[in-house]
Design an enzyme around this catalytic site. Structure first.
Site, PDB file in Angstrom:
ATOM      1  N   LYS A 118     -15.755  -1.550   3.244  1.00 58.10           N
ATOM      2  CA  LYS A 118     -15.133  -1.914   1.963  1.00 58.10           C
ATOM      3  C   LYS A 118     -16.214  -2.500   1.066  1.00 58.10           C
ATOM      4  CE  LYS A 118     -10.573  -3.318   3.783  1.00 58.10           C
ATOM      5  NZ  LYS A 118      -9.844  -4.473   4.359  1.00 58.10           N
TER       6      LYS A 118
ATOM      7  N   GLU B  36       0.822  -1.216   0.000  1.00 55.31           N
ATOM      8  CA  GLU B  36       0.000   0.000   0.000  1.00 55.31           C
ATOM      9  C   GLU B  36       0.851   1.259   0.000  1.00 55.31           C
ATOM     10  OE1 GLU B  36      -3.048  -0.160   3.004  1.00 55.31           O
ATOM     11  OE2 GLU B  36      -4.047  -1.838   1.998  1.00 55.31           O
TER      12      GLU B  36
HETATM   13  P1  PGA Z   1      -6.518  -5.901   2.417  1.00 58.23           P
HETATM   14  O1  PGA Z   1      -5.974  -4.976   3.565  1.00 58.23           O
HETATM   15  O2  PGA Z   1      -7.057  -5.062   1.350  1.00 58.23           O
HETATM   16  O3  PGA Z   1      -5.316  -6.715   2.017  1.00 58.23           O
HETATM   17  O4  PGA Z   1      -7.592  -6.769   3.044  1.00 58.23           O
HETATM   18  C1  PGA Z   1      -6.557  -3.780   3.947  1.00 58.23           C
HETATM   19  C2  PGA Z   1      -6.938  -3.773   5.415  1.00 58.23           C
HETATM   20  O5  PGA Z   1      -6.780  -4.780   6.108  1.00 58.23           O
HETATM   21  O6  PGA Z   1      -7.441  -2.786   5.908  1.00 58.23           O
HETATM   22 ZN    ZN Z   2      -7.740  -4.179   8.042  1.00 59.76          ZN
END
Ligand code: PGA
Ligand code: ZN
Length: 438
Positions: free
Chosen positions: A342, A210
């Site tokens: 998400k 990220e």
């Molecule tokens: P991921 O991580 O997109 O790999 O699930 C993001 C998070 O855990 O916030």
């Molecule tokens: Zn997370």
């Protein structure tokens, strides 16, 4: 038939920030308006997320998405043709029923997420409005528009960095910044100084998934200490101007109440991991902790929230998987006090909003979030502003799939004339009595 009538639904395979295949859906409406969206991909996923359907086989490590792309063209497109793109709830229901499985394994959660978001983008485009404004009008919160407060990753660990350290995200929140622009400026300086510190100590080895610096540390706590140093080197007072936020992502190193902190060479039970985190909260200006325990450790979550929930935001990501039912259950047990949002965990725009509404109903704070495998798609930034979500997390302050989102928020800030106001009322828990908060 009108300007919102769906004329065609097209899909294509595109590529994400890890160089892996993903899906883009493009929805075209009767008089030419169109909307696109791309599904992101997680690496540290909750088991309750809708399924990210992959083809298997040899190509691209089994990660191809051509089955899902073809299902959009052959099954989803005919089902949506002629429908009104404003009828998001009905369209999402059709998509869910068309798949027909609980985990979205037939057509694929990824195919449905991209399509659901593309329909929304198309409706906004037919209305000739940016998505954030379209949503604000639909949901009637035009008066209360505000910009979400960013939490920005400085070091990336966990499965985003080959488990170099166990904790996944070491983030900063510019709690005393007086504008969104200033929050970004401060975070940019901290990120820059973190890079200088890593370079000066021979630990600069690029960045994790990220965009946060690769965590070349000998312990998890060394990462926190270095983050504090970076904040100070950048000229800020930790706890006064900048607070810390951690995503422990504990499901990646714990199960059945056993947690293996490989970097610290320790195996802990649930209470001991909680104890370790409480100790960090006492010694460092931490105001938010995500997934402190594993998703199967509801009792651990409840005890942890009982211990620190009045002082810090206890965020459920893998634990709640953007699912309204999970939020309701957690709220009943007081198992956490904040929701990570998400869309591709929930599967559709409608289900994402339902989880958000449930969180609000129970007094939870919410953070809209990107995934570790991302693209230039800025849809989530618009969702955050349009829905009035008060915090946002899209990774670090480098790599274009991250910067495109921070920059989109700058444009929206200008448009709504709120460059001055960055910490929306209620962004962090109202009951927060943590001494670090000014
Ligand atoms: P991921 O991580 O997109 O790999 O699930 C993001 C998070 O855990 O916030
Ligand atoms: Zn997370």
């Amino acid at each position: 038939m009108n300007k919102f009538t769906i004329k065609s639904v097209h899909a294509r395979r595109v590529w994400d920030s890890r160089g892996e295949p993903t899906i883009e859906t493009e929805v075209t409406l009767r008089y030419g308006a169109h909307g696109r969206a791309i599904t992101p991909a997680g690496a540290s996923k909750g088991s309750g997320e809708v399924l990210d359907l992959r083809d298997g086989g040899k190509a691209f490590g089994g990660r191809d998405v051509m089955k899902a792309v073809s299902a959009i063209k052959t099954e989803i497109a005919p089902a949506l043709n002629g429908l009104d793109a404003r009828e998001q709830t009905d369209i999402d229901k059709i998509l869910i029923e068309l798949d027909g499985t609980k985990e979205r394994s037939r057509i694929g959660g990824n195919a449905i997420t991209a399509t659901s978001m593309a329909v929304l983008n198309a409706a906004a485009s037919a209305e000739k409005l940016p998505l954030w404004r379209y949503l604000a009008e639909v949901h009637g919160n035009n008066e209360t528009l505000s910009l979400p407060l960013p939490e920005i990753q400085i070091f990336g660990g966990g499965v985003h960095a080959a488990k170099r350290v166990d904790v996944q995200d070491f983030m900063v929140i510019a709690i005393a910044a007086t504008s969104y622009a200033e929050a970004l400026e401060w975070s940019a300086e901290i990120y820059r100084h973190a890079g200088i510190l890593m370079e000066n100590t021979g630990r600069l080895h690029g960045v994790a998934d990220e965009g946060g610096f690769w965590p070349a540390f000998n312990s998890n706590e060394e990462a926190i200490e270095t983050l504090i140093q970076a904040i100070e080197c950048a000229g800020f007072t930790p706890g006064q101007e900048i607070a810390l936020s951690l995503d422990i992502a504990a499901s990646e190193f714990g199960k059945n109440g056993h947690y293996t902190l490989a970097c610290d060479d320790r195996v802990l039970d649930s209470d001991s991991l909680s104890g370790l985190l409480v100790d960090w909260i006492e010694r460092y200006p931490i105001i938010s902790i995500e997934d402190p325990l594993a998703e199967d450790d509801i009792e651990g979550f409840t005890k942890f929230t009982w211990a620190v929930g009045k002082r810090v935001q206890v965020v459920g990501d893998d634990f709640l998987v953007t699912n309204a039912k999970h939020v309701a259950k957690a709220a009943k047990l007081n198992a956490c006090n904040a929701l990570l949002v998400k869309p591709n965990q929930a599967g559709t725009i409608t289900e994402t909003k339902a989880a958000l509404d449930m969180a609000e109903k129970h007094g939870y704070t919410s953070i809209i979030s990107a995934r570790s495998g991302e693209t230039a798609d800025p849809t989530i930034v618009h969702l955050a502003v349009g829905w009035g979500v008060k915090q946002i997390k899209v990774g670090s302050f480098s790599r274009s799939e991250r910067m495109v989102k921070w920059n989109e928020e700058i444009r929206i800030a200008e448009a709504i004339g709120q460059l001055k106001h960055t910490r929306p009322e209620g962004a962090l828990p109202a009951q927060n009595t943590f001494p670090w908060i000014p």
